[in-house]
Design a protein around this motif. Structure first.
Motif, PDB file in Angstrom:
ATOM      1  N   ASP A 255       0.812  -1.213   0.000  1.00 58.30           N
ATOM      2  CA  ASP A 255       0.000   0.000   0.000  1.00 58.30           C
ATOM      3  C   ASP A 255       0.851   1.271   0.000  1.00 58.30           C
ATOM      4  OD1 ASP A 255       0.976  -0.357   2.542  1.00 58.30           O
ATOM      5  OD2 ASP A 255      -0.977  -0.368   3.537  1.00 58.30           O
ATOM      6  N   ALA A 260       1.714   0.829  -4.901  1.00 53.59           N
ATOM      7  CA  ALA A 260       0.270   0.881  -5.172  1.00 53.59           C
ATOM      8  C   ALA A 260      -0.008   1.460  -6.555  1.00 53.59           C
ATOM      9  CB  ALA A 260      -0.437   1.696  -4.093  1.00 53.59           C
ATOM     10  N   SER A 264      -1.960  -0.632  -9.285  1.00 55.62           N
ATOM     11  CA  SER A 264      -3.219  -0.065  -9.766  1.00 55.62           C
ATOM     12  C   SER A 264      -3.224   0.020 -11.291  1.00 55.62           C
ATOM     13  CB  SER A 264      -3.429   1.320  -9.163  1.00 55.62           C
ATOM     14  OG  SER A 264      -4.636   1.885  -9.622  1.00 55.62           O
ATOM     15  N   MET A 268      -5.888  -2.993 -12.267  1.00 53.45           N
ATOM     16  CA  MET A 268      -7.251  -2.472 -12.241  1.00 53.45           C
ATOM     17  C   MET A 268      -7.850  -2.124 -13.612  1.00 53.45           C
ATOM     18  SD  MET A 268      -8.134  -2.865  -9.233  1.00 53.45           S
ATOM     19  CE  MET A 268      -7.913  -2.670  -7.479  1.00 53.45           C
ATOM     20  N   THR A 280     -11.135  -6.318  -3.734  1.00 53.68           N
ATOM     21  CA  THR A 280     -10.894  -5.537  -2.521  1.00 53.68           C
ATOM     22  C   THR A 280     -11.561  -6.170  -1.299  1.00 53.68           C
ATOM     23  OG1 THR A 280     -12.792  -4.106  -3.056  1.00 53.68           O
ATOM     24  CG2 THR A 280     -10.610  -3.392  -3.791  1.00 53.68           C
ATOM     25  N   LEU A 336      -4.590  -4.282  -2.052  1.00 50.41           N
ATOM     26  CA  LEU A 336      -6.046  -4.399  -2.119  1.00 50.41           C
ATOM     27  C   LEU A 336      -6.699  -3.997  -0.794  1.00 50.41           C
ATOM     28  CD1 LEU A 336      -6.332  -7.757  -4.114  1.00 50.41           C
ATOM     29  CD2 LEU A 336      -6.812  -5.447  -4.970  1.00 50.41           C
ATOM     30  N   GLU A 339      -6.905  -0.393  -0.832  1.00 51.57           N
ATOM     31  CA  GLU A 339      -8.011   0.052  -1.678  1.00 51.57           C
ATOM     32  C   GLU A 339      -9.352  -0.109  -0.967  1.00 51.57           C
ATOM     33  OE1 GLU A 339      -8.071   1.289  -5.185  1.00 51.57           O
ATOM     34  OE2 GLU A 339      -6.218   1.885  -4.160  1.00 51.57           O
ATOM     35  N   ARG A 342      -9.795   2.612   1.479  1.00 46.62           N
ATOM     36  CA  ARG A 342     -10.044   3.887   0.802  1.00 46.62           C
ATOM     37  C   ARG A 342     -11.460   3.958   0.252  1.00 46.62           C
ATOM     38  NH1 ARG A 342      -9.584   5.879  -4.329  1.00 46.62           N
ATOM     39  NH2 ARG A 342      -8.875   3.881  -5.178  1.00 46.62           N
ATOM     40  N   ARG A 343     -11.950   2.831  -0.272  1.00 45.24           N
ATOM     41  CA  ARG A 343     -13.247   2.830  -0.950  1.00 45.24           C
ATOM     42  C   ARG A 343     -14.412   2.553   0.008  1.00 45.24           C
ATOM     43  NH1 ARG A 343     -12.619   0.942  -6.796  1.00 45.24           N
ATOM     44  NH2 ARG A 343     -10.404   1.137  -7.269  1.00 45.24           N
TER      45      ARG A 343
END
Length: 746
Positions: A255, A260, A264, A268, A280, A336, A339, A342-343
């Motif tokens: 991360d 990252a 990504s 992704m 994720t 992940l 992520e 974050r999401r």
């Protein structure tokens, strides 16, 4: 590129070909030469197809480019992309590529013209026939094969693979190669290389890191290789991270923004929102299976997603031959998880909770403990640890136990779980963790009443068993506690054998060998009936020593042999009480005149020295004294003196150990007349024995100190003392010498 005589025969789209698709890539400066892999490819000349399949960043293109440079055969390179899933386009590129190796008949290129009836089928047939007839040995690399999804296009590559001429090689490379090659594999014509083959070892990792400008210590290289799992691009990015973080190895995580960003951009793009959510949300899992993922996501279809991800080279590592269980590459999982936070940060506890529920329902209790802790469910952790602690100890997974016990202490819930406190105190005593065992025992004594029945027996029985095991108030109290435990425990309880064993040991220490042997015989029978191998082994070791004391050597040998058989079947090499069995074996070997075997048994016992503490003073002191006695007879005064001092340190804490202080004085008197024949090699203190196995890891002195709860200076002093005693001058030499002397497993 083909010459002008063919250009006019090609369809119009061939005139718009971008040259880089037909060119091998350039090698990045600083790339590590993979001589081992290149040599393997050169050795496999008998195979007609090489499949090189691995996630991005594993050096597939670099490896193949360097291999081509060393191979004298004609070669060509074709890089695919998503647009090549159209048959006519793929045919055009393949025809151009093969024509560059050896001029193809005009009818092959003519057949590619669009608009003709059955032109595609005819073109495929003529191209396959022409390739089968190429007389010149060649290598064709078809790169980025994961871009190819169309079944007819995949079938074309399969047909070409089937007709590759002798001494020629077709290479299919990409993140995932889905060309059906089952028949060719069955005939031994396919060589597969995957991420495991392409991962770097420590020597290669060091070279890459240094080429990237990172200044790393030996232990840093080992740690970075472990964290990246040998992933070449991961190692390169690790060098960049260390520059960004002032050389900190701890900063190298999936991360971190540098890593990252790479992941990504590579993982992704092109993924659906559903697939991204799958990645994720399942990143909370240590291991993935379709049923577990379905339960955590509360949605079906995980089996198809897992298969698709595994094929696409998304750093999903299969864990079994049936492809039922997987895990994410460690750094990818960290990415992940980042992520997910974050999401959807609010989802994480819920996902862990679902994973814990599913794991418990499916008998995966150790995983359930970890997931419950991650979910913040302290009561769930306590309940689950109570269920699984004994089997985890029996399986030798002490690191898991230590982690769980730390959680439970930090939570401050021991008084709320008295039965668990007893169980934890017993296990920590068996692991030699004396201070922890005492804290947990005190918590059990202070615990809330109400657990009148635990595992079929009154709670007082468990407290009595714990008191007898710790022997904090002398031999007489130990015997009373052991007898109370044996009386109160349920008749069917497997722990009754341990209670009777402790009463027998108390009789040994009290100087009553006849009573001791009778009790130990009962303990052996009870343990064997209950399938409790550890107390059976310990009882037989004690009986063997009693038999030796009255010169019944044949009986002693029978007891030792039975105990060794139990130890082997139970895989009990790491049990604390096994040290006493090794001491008995050493004494028996000495009597039989096999001094080398006696020394070997002493060495085996000494590996367990860190577990011989005042947590179980009766076992520890008796073992130290038996080993010291054997060492005196072997002429190893240095080892005998050290072992005697270890025993005395424990007896200062636990002075009321019956006949053992007298036995120690007898050994001291014998020791005064012995001149050491083999000084130093086994004369390690318990502190040095705790450090020795950790020297063989990647851990620095600071990290070893953190594990042992001492300062780096203390670790360094103990290491220097070890070097001196082993007659070496470095860490690597100490490890080698310790293995030569059987002080460490090879």
């Amino acid at each position: 590129m083909p010459d002008g005589r063919h250009a006019s025969m090609l369809p119009e789209r061939a005139l718009r070909i971008i040259d880089p698709k037909l060119q091998a890539p350039r090698i990045r400066p600083g790339a590590v030469l993979r001589s081992d892999l290149i040599e393997r490819l050169r050795r496999e000349r008998g195979a007609s197809v090489f499949v090189v399949s691995a996630p991005p960043g594993y050096g597939k293109r670099t490896l193949l480019t360097r291999w081509l440079a060393r191979d004298r055969r004609k070669h060509a390179w074709l890089t695919l992309d998503a647009a090549d899933n159209e048959m006519a386009r793929l045919l055009t590129y393949l025809a151009l590529t093969f024509d560059g190796i050896h001029p193809l008949p005009g009818e092959v290129l003519e057949g590619i013209r669009p608009g003709k009836k059955n032109s595609v089928d005819h073109a495929v047939s003529t191209l396959v026939s022409a390739v089968a007839s190429i007389p010149t040995p060649f290598i064709l690399v078809v790169n980025e094969c994961h871009a190819l999804q169309d079944r007819t296009c995949l079938r074309l590559l399969e047909r070409l693979a089937e007709v590759v001429p002798e001494r020629s090689t077709l290479v299919l490379s990409g993140r995932g190669v889905e060309v059906p090659l089952a028949r060719l594999r069955a005939s031994g014509r396919v060589v597969d290389m995957g991420a495991f083959d392409l991962a770097m070892d420590e020597a290669q990792a060091r070279t890459l890191l240094e080429n990237a400008g990172a200044r790393v210590r030996r232990q840093d290289v080992a740690e970075l290789t472990r964290r990246t799992e040998g992933w070449p691009t991961g190692l390169y990015l690790a060098a960049m991270v260390m520059k960004d973080a002032d050389g900190s190895v701890e900063a190298v995580r999936g991360d971190h923004w540098l890593i990252a960003d790479y992941l990504s951009s590579e993982l992704m793009p092109g993924l659906s929102r559903k697939t991204v959510a799958f990645l994720t949300r399942t990143s909370v899992l240590d291991r993935l299976s379709a049923p577990l993922c379905d339960a955590v996501l509360r949605a079906p279809g995980s089996a198809d997603t897992l298969r698709s991800l595994a094929r696409s080279g998304s750093f999903l590592v299969p864990l079994d031959e049936h492809r039922e269980w997987y895990r994410y590459h460690g750094m990818v999982r960290e990415f992940l998880r980042g992520e997910l936070n974050r999401r959807e940060p609010e989802l994480e506890p819920l996902l862990f909770e679902r994973a814990a529920v599913w794991s418990e329902a499916n008998g995966m209790l150790e995983s359930a403990v970890d997931y419950a802790h991650a979910a913040g469910d302290a009561e769930g952790v306590a309940r689950l640890v109570g269920r699984v602690a004994k089997s985890t100890y029996t399986a030798g997974r002490s690191a898991s136990l230590s982690r769980w016990f730390t959680w439970l202490e930090e939570d401050g819930s021991l008084e709320r779980h008295s039965a668990l406190a007893v169980q934890g105190a017993v296990i920590q005593a068996l692991l030699g963790q004396a201070a922890e065992a005492e804290r947990w025992a005190d918590a059990a004594e202070r615990g809330l009443p109400g657990e009148a029945d635990f595992a079929g027996s009154p709670f007082e029985a468990w407290l009595a068993l714990l008191r007898a095991l710790l022997c904090r108030e002398g031999v007489e109290r130990m015997k009373d506690d052991a007898e109370a435990a044996a009386r109160l425990l349920a008749v069917s309880s497997p722990w009754r054998a341990s209670a009777v064993l402790l009463s027998g040991i108390a009789s040994v220490l009290a100087g009553d060998p006849d009573d001791a042997d009778a009790r130990l015989a009962d303990a052996t029978a009870l343990a064997e009936h209950a399938g409790a191998k550890a107390p059976a082994m310990a009882a037989l070791a004690e009986r063997a020593l009693l038999a030796m004391g009255v010169s019944r050597w044949a009986t002693a040998r029978d007891h030792v042999d039975r105990a060794r058989t139990i130890s082997t079947t139970a895989r009990a090499d790491a049990y604390t009480t096994t040290a006493l069995l090794y001491a008995a074996s050493a004494r028996l070997a000495l009597h039989q005149g096999t001094k080398e075997e006696a020394r070997s048994e002493v060495a085996r016992a000494l590996r367990l020295q860190p577990r011989l503490t005042y947590a179980m003073p009766h076992v520890a002191v008796q073992t130290f004294l038996e080993l010291a006695s054997v060492s005196v007879a072997l002429g190893d005064a240095s080892a005998a003196g050290t072992l005697l001092r270890e025993a005395r340190q424990i007896m200062r804490r636990r002075p009321e150990l019956g006949v053992l202080p007298g036995f120690a004085e007898e050994i001291r008197e014998r020791l005064q007349s012995v001149r050491s024949e083999t000084p130093g090699v086994a004369a390690l203190t318990s502190a040095e024995w705790r450090v020795l196995p950790l020297l063989s890891t990647h851990l620095s002195f600071r990290e070893i100190g953190e594990q042992l709860h001492v300062s780096p200076h203390t670790v360094k002093s103990q290491a220097m003392s070890l070097y001196r005693k082993l007659g070496v001058s470095s860490r690597s030499e100490a490890i080698g010498r310790a293995r030569e002397l059987s002080l460490l497993e090879a």
